[in-house]
Design an enzyme around this catalytic site. Structure first.
Site, short mmCIF file in Angstrom:
data_model
loop_
_atom_site.label_atom_id
_atom_site.label_comp_id
_atom_site.label_asym_id
_atom_site.label_seq_id
_atom_site.Cartn_x
_atom_site.Cartn_y
_atom_site.Cartn_z
N ASP A 1 -7.74 -3.83 -1.14
CA ASP A 1 -8.23 -4.09 -2.50
C ASP A 1 -8.25 -5.58 -2.81
O ASP A 1 -9.15 -6.08 -3.50
CB ASP A 1 -7.37 -3.35 -3.53
N HIS B 1 0.84 -1.19 0.00
CA HIS B 1 0.00 0.00 0.00
C HIS B 1 0.88 1.24 0.00
O HIS B 1 1.94 1.28 0.64
CB HIS B 1 -0.92 0.02 1.23
#
Length: 429
Positions: A363, A306
């Site tokens: 995600d 991330h």
């Protein structure tokens, strides 16, 4: 005396104020820099630039911390509902029982969309992207709820916020029904927010449809985890458009369009696309893991690591447990989900990923969950928008209430031609 930073430009020295946030974040205030020196700062992508002060969300990427109005995301995920979290973000505090009931009832009373709006869907191609439909229809709300500029504390603005929260699920479900040629399903106001959305998505007039409580619980969790994430691309877009004093529907439409991009809200779609590629190739998961570690390979594992969280994504830890629970409950036989679970297990055990802290992110798990819930891949970003809506509204509201707020107007460093001559068209080569 407040702390300052000294900046030296040639023989000139100026003191710049240091702003300290409530979590001890520090920023050098350069708002007077150009006026005092003629210089501006240059920061491509605004990676080191604070565009505002905000009391809504705190993120510490190094320690894996995410808090809404000071409350840890883990606590909200365990104890809250999406509408309660929305109230917290927008109003700045947790509601009392009466306040929550009043807020929930207001949302319920505005879930239907104007019948004329349904005719818009007839003009969209059947294969229109759901995000294009969502943005178009939300923008059109400005034509149904017309009013002059409203004050930040007005009942009119409060009503528009409620309308958006209430109608976005109806609009999103309509986009899905359009794509599969089924009739629209009207909202059922006796249902909870998430239950109602799933009913509008998957029920038909032909037979009874009972919403699975585990799906409702999982969707509620997903929406809470996506509700805000500080000054990301779409949120800062909402604030920028709000700074022009455009109406709330226009600002939220801009946020939807910004979220659409694959670098932002479209990342969970890319997870499914990657899994489809892996299935089609017939290659083993290990081979793809090896390709991801190969510096000469262009292959990239989607849904790992991330940009903000350098340790772990706290939302992903929560979603992993929810994902395991949902898959166990639904007993789904899907080769894509099998590949995803094998990929997750391999990456979590591989020293290459562990050392670089490339853990599965929000995600990755949200893509798997939406696939398990039969949400179409192209609608994944729409689901993201449903969750992010309270954050967008909260930031638009916060900007409007800011004393002395200004229209956003970034500067630039010009790198084009200097003074140029206009050449008549017959003399150009």
């Amino acid at each position: 005396m407040s702390e300052t930073a000294e900046l030296k430009l040639g023989d000139q020295k100026i003191d710049l104020p240091i702003i300290v946030g409530s979590e001890q974040e520090k920023a050098v205030d350069v708002s007077s820099l150009r006026a005092k020196t003629g210089f501006i700062t240059l920061d491509n992508g605004y990676m080191n630039t604070g565009a505002c002060t905000s009391a809504i969300t705190f993120i510490d990427g190094e320690r894996g911390i995410l808090r809404y109005r000071g409350i840890p995301i883990e606590v909200l995920a365990e104890k809250s509902t999406f509408l309660e979290t929305a109230y917290l973000l927008i109003e700045g505090k947790l509601p009392t029982q009466d306040q929550l009931e009043n807020f929930t009832n207001r949302v319920r009373r505005h879930t239907m969309i104007h019948e004329d709006i349904k005719r818009f869907y007839d003009g969209f191609p059947r294969d229109a992207h759901p995000m294009a439909i969502l943005a178009s229809v939300v923008s059109s709300l400005s034509t149904f709820y017309q009013h002059e500029e409203v004050r930040p504390d007005s009942e009119q603005l409060s009503l528009d916020m409620v309308r958006l929260l209430a109608k976005l699920p109806t609009i999103a479900a309509g986009a899905y029904k359009k794509s599969i040629g089924q009739p629209f399903v009207y909202p059922q106001n006796h249902m909870s927010y998430c239950e109602n959305f799933l009913h509008m998505m998957f029920s038909t007039p032909a037979e009874r449809y009972d919403v699975d409580p585990v799906m409702t619980e999982t969707l509620n969790l997903l929406l809470i985890l996506h509700a805000d994430h500080e000054q990301n691309c779409s949120t800062s877009t909402v604030r920028m458009v709000s700074s022009s004093k455009a109406n709330l529907f226009a600002a939220i439409t801009a946020g939807i369009c910004a979220l659409w991009g694959p670098r932002h809200g479209g990342a969970n779609e890319e997870v499914i696309d990657m899994l489809l590629e892996m299935r089609a190739s017939g290659d083993s998961v290990k081979k793809y893991i090896d390709r991801a570690k190969d510096k000469n390979s262009k292959f990239k594992l989607m849904g790992f690591g991330h940009r903000v969280y350098k340790n772990f994504d706290p939302r992903a830890k929560i979603l992993k447990a929810a994902c395991d629970k949902l898959l166990a409950r639904m007993k789904i036989s899907d080769p894509l989900l099998d590949i995803a679970k094998e990929l997750e297990e391999a990456a979590l055990k591989d020293s290459y990923f562990i050392e670089r802290k490339l853990y599965p992110n929000v995600d990755f798990y949200s893509g798997i969950i939406y696939k398990a819930m039969n949400i179409p891949t192209r609608a994944f970003t729409v689901m993201f928008a449903l969750g992010r809506l309270p954050g967008w509204i909260a930031h638009a509201k916060e900007y409007g209430e800011e004393v002395g707020n200004k229209i956003n107007r970034p500067r630039q460093v010009y790198t084009g031609p200097t003074l140029a001559e206009y050449i008549p068209i017959n003399n150009r080569v």
